[in-house]
Design an enzyme around this catalytic site. Sequence first.
Site, PDB file in Angstrom:
ATOM      1  N   SER A 118       0.833  -1.198   0.000  1.00 43.25           N
ATOM      2  CA  SER A 118       0.000   0.000   0.000  1.00 43.25           C
ATOM      3  C   SER A 118       0.866   1.245   0.000  1.00 43.25           C
ATOM      4  CB  SER A 118      -0.950  -0.004   1.199  1.00 43.25           C
ATOM      5  OG  SER A 118      -0.387   0.749   2.252  1.00 43.25           O
ATOM      6  N   LYS A 119       0.218   2.345  -0.307  1.00 41.86           N
ATOM      7  CA  LYS A 119       0.892   3.628  -0.396  1.00 41.86           C
ATOM      8  C   LYS A 119       1.659   3.969   0.879  1.00 41.86           C
ATOM      9  CE  LYS A 119      -0.292   7.569  -3.062  1.00 41.86           C
ATOM     10  NZ  LYS A 119      -0.374   7.520  -4.423  1.00 41.86           N
TER      11      LYS A 119
END
Length: 501
Positions: free
Chosen positions: A265-266
């Site tokens: 994820s970011k």
Amino acid sequence: MTDPVLGDLAPEQVRVRFPPSPTGNLHVGNVRSALFNWAFAHHYGGTLVLRIEDTDLARNTPEGYASVIDSLAWLGIDYDEGPGVGGEFGPYKQSERFDIYRDIVTRLHDAGAAYDCYCTNEEVEARRKASGSKVQGYDGHCRHLTDEQRAAYEAEGRTHVVRIKIPDRPIVFDDLVRGEVTFQPEHVPDFAIVRANGDPLYTLVNPVDDALMGITHVLRGEDLLSSTPRQIALYEALEPLGIGTGSPRFGHLPIVMGEGNKRLSKRDAGSGLAEYVERGFLPAGLLNYLALLGWGIAEDRDVFTMTEMAEAFDIRRVNPNPARFDLKKLESINAAHMRLLSIEELEQRLVPFLREADLIEDPPTQAETLKITEGSVLIHERVGTLGEGADMLAFLFLDDVVYDETDVAKVLTEGGLAVVAAAREALAAVADWTTAAIDGALRAKLVDELGLKPRNAFGPVRVAVTGRRISPPLFESLELLGREQSLARLDAAPAAAGAQG
Ligand code: GLU
Ligand code: ZN
């Protein structure tokens, strides 16, 4: 027979897009999408469009935009149309296209394909509970409001979103990576395309611009798969209005997994491009690695260039299974690309890193340039990144060595210091300061006379002179550093060990 990827299109009619939202540091998963679209466009001699999806004005920043442009330039991913480049379908920043979206919403409305919905979230949820339905999302309540009902809602002071009417039948498409994909109608509710404040939503502008920009193929991450049926419904609603030619072909690229069994994820370390730029990965190495997240050029080969990728790229050979992001593998692929650089290229690329570490002048002095050249030769075969290269060469440029604490503690022990003293004695007698003479003198003393294994003999000398256990080849390093400085560093070893001890 029609081509399974192109259909009736000529290869050069292929139009793909990379549509990042400029919210900051690009995610490596986005970079992978950009790369696959680039390779697809180049494979067919088609067009790559850069479109900036910045309609969420609160989340998108000018720095975010600049970072997209700079990142693509750094990567060497060029595009044929986009902001700053132009093209007949501009503007390519969605924030400059609000009039276009407004007009299209009106046309969808007039055609009966879209409608105003006055429901609150609470009302939708209450109806869902009451009906016992397991289906998430909107139930179509406002599809058939009469003028009176509408007027009554307006009189209550309610605002409305705009929703699109989804046909009551399965949505089926042939994914270029995953084969046939079917969504049942209960999973594709009438979704909102315009917010209550009148702003167009991503669900509208993404497919509208695909249609207006003549996009023929959409290659993007599997995380977006669930929004694809909604988009298909919209392309189909636009076509009768003379906008676009129905749905583009889709290919959903495999999920990129991080640690454990979770999507990268970011927020995860290692997910942003900037980190790799800073550490001194090469664009070619990073892109080569990202290509391997779903694709491969051949069973027995994993190092290749972007040009080779474009030539061989076949979207139907992308593996739909999740791909794990493996830093070790990235490092080894990057090291292979470091070895593919010429010495000259390596030198040029090292300069900014040496500069950044404050090791050299700007521009480098003549003496520094010489060290960079000779140092590049020494590290060419053994370095993983440019950052690592600059670290390895640091000892050549510093008056005082920066010692690695762990390495000093491990190697400059009492025994280690005795080896250093013996090496000092042997080297003091070397008049002709060349690699061969240094090699000969150290071997004669430490290996032949004292009977040390080469590792135990040269390890302490290496740490004393370079500050670290991993360095360019030792004898060459000593030659490059010069006699005086080499001896001085051997002299300083006990102090260094003492300071840390
Ligand atoms: N702006 C979207 C994103 O960055 C685009 C997704 C797509 O359709 O490729 O996630
Ligand atoms: Zn409603």
